[in-house]
Write an enzyme that holds these catalytic residues in place. Structure first.
Site, PDB file in Angstrom:
ATOM      1  N   ASP A   1       0.815  -1.229   0.000  1.00  0.00           N
ATOM      2  CA  ASP A   1       0.000   0.000   0.000  1.00  0.00           C
ATOM      3  C   ASP A   1       0.840   1.266   0.000  1.00  0.00           C
ATOM      4  O   ASP A   1       0.431   2.300   0.531  1.00  0.00           O
ATOM      5  CB  ASP A   1      -0.949   0.046   1.223  1.00  0.00           C
ATOM      6  CG  ASP A   1      -1.803  -1.192   1.331  1.00  0.00           C
ATOM      7  OD1 ASP A   1      -2.214  -1.707   0.278  1.00  0.00           O
ATOM      8  OD2 ASP A   1      -2.051  -1.647   2.452  1.00  0.00           O
TER       9      ASP A   1
ATOM     10  N   LYS B   1      -0.239   4.116  -8.189  1.00  0.00           N
ATOM     11  CA  LYS B   1      -0.190   5.501  -8.657  1.00  0.00           C
ATOM     12  C   LYS B   1       1.095   5.771  -9.440  1.00  0.00           C
ATOM     13  O   LYS B   1       1.072   6.365 -10.515  1.00  0.00           O
ATOM     14  CB  LYS B   1      -0.284   6.469  -7.469  1.00  0.00           C
ATOM     15  CG  LYS B   1      -0.275   7.904  -7.954  1.00  0.00           C
ATOM     16  CD  LYS B   1       0.439   8.866  -7.075  1.00  0.00           C
ATOM     17  CE  LYS B   1       0.928  10.006  -7.940  1.00  0.00           C
ATOM     18  NZ  LYS B   1       0.707  11.316  -7.376  1.00  0.00           N
TER      19      LYS B   1
ATOM     20  N   ASN C   1      -5.312 -10.301  -4.252  1.00  0.00           N
ATOM     21  CA  ASN C   1      -5.413 -10.071  -2.809  1.00  0.00           C
ATOM     22  C   ASN C   1      -4.964  -8.688  -2.375  1.00  0.00           C
ATOM     23  O   ASN C   1      -4.925  -8.409  -1.188  1.00  0.00           O
ATOM     24  CB  ASN C   1      -4.589 -11.123  -2.056  1.00  0.00           C
ATOM     25  CG  ASN C   1      -3.163 -11.243  -2.552  1.00  0.00           C
ATOM     26  OD1 ASN C   1      -2.930 -11.092  -3.742  1.00  0.00           O
ATOM     27  ND2 ASN C   1      -2.238 -11.514  -1.676  1.00  0.00           N
TER      28      ASN C   1
ATOM     29  N   HIS D   1      -4.606  -1.629  -5.826  1.00  0.00           N
ATOM     30  CA  HIS D   1      -3.883  -0.404  -6.150  1.00  0.00           C
ATOM     31  C   HIS D   1      -4.947   0.646  -6.465  1.00  0.00           C
ATOM     32  O   HIS D   1      -5.743   0.446  -7.369  1.00  0.00           O
ATOM     33  CB  HIS D   1      -3.034  -0.565  -7.409  1.00  0.00           C
ATOM     34  CG  HIS D   1      -2.012  -1.649  -7.314  1.00  0.00           C
ATOM     35  ND1 HIS D   1      -1.081  -1.709  -6.320  1.00  0.00           N
ATOM     36  CD2 HIS D   1      -1.753  -2.691  -8.120  1.00  0.00           C
ATOM     37  CE1 HIS D   1      -0.296  -2.747  -6.518  1.00  0.00           C
ATOM     38  NE2 HIS D   1      -0.700  -3.376  -7.596  1.00  0.00           N
TER      39      HIS D   1
ATOM     40  N   THR E   1       3.312 -12.596   2.778  1.00  0.00           N
ATOM     41  CA  THR E   1       2.441 -13.181   1.769  1.00  0.00           C
ATOM     42  C   THR E   1       3.086 -14.503   1.323  1.00  0.00           C
ATOM     43  O   THR E   1       4.102 -14.913   1.888  1.00  0.00           O
ATOM     44  CB  THR E   1       2.204 -12.194   0.602  1.00  0.00           C
ATOM     45  OG1 THR E   1       1.164 -12.712  -0.222  1.00  0.00           O
ATOM     46  CG2 THR E   1       3.456 -11.952  -0.230  1.00  0.00           C
TER      47      THR E   1
ATOM     48  N   THR F   1      -8.951  -3.535  -0.948  1.00  0.00           N
ATOM     49  CA  THR F   1      -9.621  -4.806  -1.214  1.00  0.00           C
ATOM     50  C   THR F   1     -10.641  -5.107  -0.124  1.00  0.00           C
ATOM     51  O   THR F   1     -11.767  -5.524  -0.404  1.00  0.00           O
ATOM     52  CB  THR F   1      -8.587  -5.952  -1.267  1.00  0.00           C
ATOM     53  OG1 THR F   1      -7.651  -5.647  -2.297  1.00  0.00           O
ATOM     54  CG2 THR F   1      -9.235  -7.290  -1.566  1.00  0.00           C
ATOM     55  N   THR F   2     -10.265  -4.881   1.124  1.00  0.00           N
ATOM     56  CA  THR F   2     -11.092  -5.353   2.237  1.00  0.00           C
ATOM     57  C   THR F   2     -11.855  -4.227   2.920  1.00  0.00           C
ATOM     58  O   THR F   2     -12.799  -4.496   3.666  1.00  0.00           O
ATOM     59  CB  THR F   2     -10.187  -5.997   3.298  1.00  0.00           C
ATOM     60  OG1 THR F   2      -9.199  -5.024   3.676  1.00  0.00           O
ATOM     61  CG2 THR F   2      -9.485  -7.229   2.761  1.00  0.00           C
TER      62      THR F   2
ATOM     63  N   ASP G   1       2.121  14.881   1.085  1.00  0.00           N
ATOM     64  CA  ASP G   1       1.128  15.909   1.426  1.00  0.00           C
ATOM     65  C   ASP G   1       0.422  15.612   2.744  1.00  0.00           C
ATOM     66  O   ASP G   1      -0.029  16.526   3.439  1.00  0.00           O
ATOM     67  CB  ASP G   1       0.080  16.018   0.310  1.00  0.00           C
ATOM     68  CG  ASP G   1      -0.519  14.660  -0.029  1.00  0.00           C
ATOM     69  OD1 ASP G   1       0.258  13.742  -0.370  1.00  0.00           O
ATOM     70  OD2 ASP G   1      -1.753  14.490   0.069  1.00  0.00           O
TER      71      ASP G   1
HETATM   72  P1  GDP Z   1      -0.421   0.239  -3.758  1.00  0.00           P
HETATM   73  O1  GDP Z   1      -1.056  -1.079  -3.495  1.00  0.00           O
HETATM   74  O2  GDP Z   1       1.016   0.285  -3.403  1.00  0.00           O
HETATM   75  O3  GDP Z   1      -0.696   0.740  -5.147  1.00  0.00           O
HETATM   76  O4  GDP Z   1      -1.105   1.289  -2.760  1.00  0.00           O
HETATM   77  P2  GDP Z   1      -2.671   1.521  -2.498  1.00  0.00           P
HETATM   78  O5  GDP Z   1      -3.294   2.100  -3.709  1.00  0.00           O
HETATM   79  O6  GDP Z   1      -3.278   0.300  -1.901  1.00  0.00           O
HETATM   80  O7  GDP Z   1      -2.606   2.587  -1.319  1.00  0.00           O
HETATM   81  C1  GDP Z   1      -2.053   3.845  -1.496  1.00  0.00           C
HETATM   82  C2  GDP Z   1      -3.074   4.888  -1.098  1.00  0.00           C
HETATM   83  O8  GDP Z   1      -2.453   6.150  -1.115  1.00  0.00           O
HETATM   84  C3  GDP Z   1      -4.231   4.997  -2.081  1.00  0.00           C
HETATM   85  O9  GDP Z   1      -5.365   5.431  -1.385  1.00  0.00           O
HETATM   86  C4  GDP Z   1      -3.745   6.089  -3.049  1.00  0.00           C
HETATM   87  O10 GDP Z   1      -4.808   6.748  -3.709  1.00  0.00           O
HETATM   88  C5  GDP Z   1      -3.069   6.986  -2.096  1.00  0.00           C
HETATM   89  N1  GDP Z   1      -1.978   7.801  -2.604  1.00  0.00           N
HETATM   90  C6  GDP Z   1      -0.940   7.455  -3.421  1.00  0.00           C
HETATM   91  N2  GDP Z   1      -0.066   8.476  -3.504  1.00  0.00           N
HETATM   92  C7  GDP Z   1      -0.563   9.459  -2.729  1.00  0.00           C
HETATM   93  C8  GDP Z   1      -0.091  10.759  -2.355  1.00  0.00           C
HETATM   94  O11 GDP Z   1       0.978  11.204  -2.743  1.00  0.00           O
HETATM   95  N3  GDP Z   1      -0.883  11.493  -1.504  1.00  0.00           N
HETATM   96  C9  GDP Z   1      -2.061  11.025  -1.018  1.00  0.00           C
HETATM   97  N4  GDP Z   1      -2.754  11.795  -0.186  1.00  0.00           N
HETATM   98  N5  GDP Z   1      -2.523   9.800  -1.330  1.00  0.00           N
HETATM   99  C10 GDP Z   1      -1.769   9.039  -2.151  1.00  0.00           C
END
Ligand code: GDP
Length: 425
Positions: free
Chosen positions: A13, A18, A38, A41, A238, A302-303, A335
């Site tokens: 996470d 992103k 599981n 993103h 995992t 996911t959950t 941020d």
């Molecule tokens: P991943 O599995 O590594 O892709 O991560 P996830 O998407 O599960 O979790 C990352 C969370 O941080 C998500 O809610 C994204 O939308 C959010 N996110 C990613 N980069 C940034 C950021 O720079 N600032 C903020 N506020 N949220 C971010």
């Protein structure tokens, strides 16, 4: 030639989706190399907000090919469900391909995962119940089913029989549950067989040709280094390896092809599921960070489970970067630290009155206490900043301290969940 692995250096996470989505704008091919449905993103771009589980994060770029590599726990129902959702949401038909050597996650694996978590009750690992552990167990026991087996129905039936015999014994005798029939599983597989046959490829051949053409390739990891089955917080890991070292194997590339390893790291710590988490905050302090974090708070994609949160842990993350072989860092969620007073950074652990810089074994981690240093906060919204020099001095100090501690240069900064909210240093 450019092959970049985008991997997590913590518990998952970190914002890999992103970063992959943003870098995919320049990529010819994005490959998933391990894990299954599981994890999630979250991706926010001009097409909307999406939670991808199994699809590679290059699907928003119509010219980018997206490949499910042989190392993935491929759940076809979930895959096509996700693909159909994207097209229904108006995403131009993504180019997706699946390795004929990827193995299939079946409904039998999902049931097995559920039954085992129920059996473990209070001792459960907090599995997402997507069948991942039974899937990888079958693969190692050599009773898995490859996607390419769908071409030969007689062979497929034999493979399923081989897998079901021990599983049915467990279902009936250990779990007191109904057994499964080969015919039922075969019927499930036949329901998407034609669709899958149409996108099945020889992944290593495809990647070999891509390397010769000098295509730009991204390898997208799932979860993070601390969940690695060998190097992570076993048994709270995992069942696969989310390391860049595995990316070559799980995709089908020679190891020397990967020269660029982007470790994605959050500006604080977050973690889903059980296991030791040294900098964990509780109560109001945790809730406040949880609400500010991510795009809609720190809740699992996911959950929906609330994520455990706490300050940045340089001990765990330095270790994570090392086992990843990180050549540069993408620091996300910067941020989120914009409000509040001084910012704690965990720079060492203390165990039995001894300071430690190494990353201890799981049973020792449970007893480690964080040692903090404090940096000045910047108390300013930085989400619209796009240039390094426009960041407040305190934010730059924080970033420079992180790269000192992790011994890897910070190259990308993410200051918001949207694709555009990025600073390239
Ligand atoms: P991943 O599995 O590594 O892709 O991560 P996830 O998407 O599960 O979790 C990352 C969370 O941080 C998500 O809610 C994204 O939308 C959010 N996110 C990613 N980069 C940034 C950021 O720079 N600032 C903020 N506020 N949220 C971010």
């Amino acid at each position: 030639m450019s092959v970049t692995a985008i991997v997590g250096a913590s518990w998952g996470d970190e914002g890999k989706g992103k970063i992959t989505d943003a870098l995919a704008a320049e990529a010819d091919l994005v490959v998933r190399f391990q894990g299954g449905r599981n994890a999630g993103h979250t991706i926010i771009n001009d097409l909307g907000r999406f939670a991808l589980h199994l699809l590679p994060s290059g699907v928003f770029n119509p010219r980018t090919k997206n490949l499910i590599g042989p190392g993935v726990a491929f759940d076809p129902m979930a895959f096509f469900g996700e693909l159909d959702e994207l097209t229904a949401a108006g995403v131009p038909a993504p180019q997706v391909l699946v390795s004929d050597r990827a193995q299939l996650t079946l409904s039998a694996h999902v049931l097995h995962d559920q039954y085992e978590e129920e059996r473990l009750a209070g001792e459960a690992f907090g599995s997402t119940r997507a069948g991942i552990a039974p899937f990888y167990a079958d693969k190692t026991m050599k009773v898995g089913v490859q996607v390419g087996d769908l071409r030969n129905l007689d062979w497929l039936r034999q493979r399923l029989e081989r897998q079901l015999t021990p599983r049915n014994a467990l279902f009936s005798q250990l779990y007191n549950k109904p057994t499964l029939s080969v015919d039922k599983l075969l019927a499930e597989l036949k329901s998407f067989r034609e669709r899958l046959l149409a996108i099945m490829v020889d992944a290593s051949q495809l990647l070999h040709e891509a390397l010769i053409r000098q295509d730009r390739i991204l390898l997208e990891g799932q979860l993070g280094a601390l969940r690695d089955v060998d190097h992570g917080i076993y048994p709270y890991s995992t069942s696969s390896s989310p390391l860049a070292g595995q990316a070559a194997v799980g995709a089908g590339l020679p190891p020397w092809a990967i020269t660029d390893i982007v470790a994605v790291v959050k500006a604080y710590s977050s973690c889903v599921g059980a296991g030791p988490f040294v900098t964990e905050w509780h109560g109001e302090q945790a809730q406040s960070l949880r609400e500010r974090g991510g795009d809609r708070g720190e809740y699992g994609a996911t959950t929906g489970r609330p994520r455990r949160v706490g300050p940045f842990d340089a001990v765990a993350t330095r270790y994570g970067c090392r086992v990843q072989g990180a050549t540069r860092l993408a620091l996300t969620n910067l941020d989120v630290l914009g409000t509040g007073d001084d910012i704690p950074l965990c720079v060492a652990y203390e165990l039995d009155s001894v300071k430690r810089q190494d990353f201890p074994l799981t049973y020792e981690l449970e007893r480690c206490q964080p040692v903090y240093e404090w940096l000045a906060g910047w108390n300013q919204d930085i989400s619209t900043v796009r240039d390094w020099t426009d960041l407040p001095a305190q934010a730059r100090c924080f970033i420079e301290r992180v790269e000192d501690l992790l011994e890897v240069p910070v190259d990308l900064l993410s200051v918001g969940p949207h694709r555009e909210a990025m600073i390239s240093r």
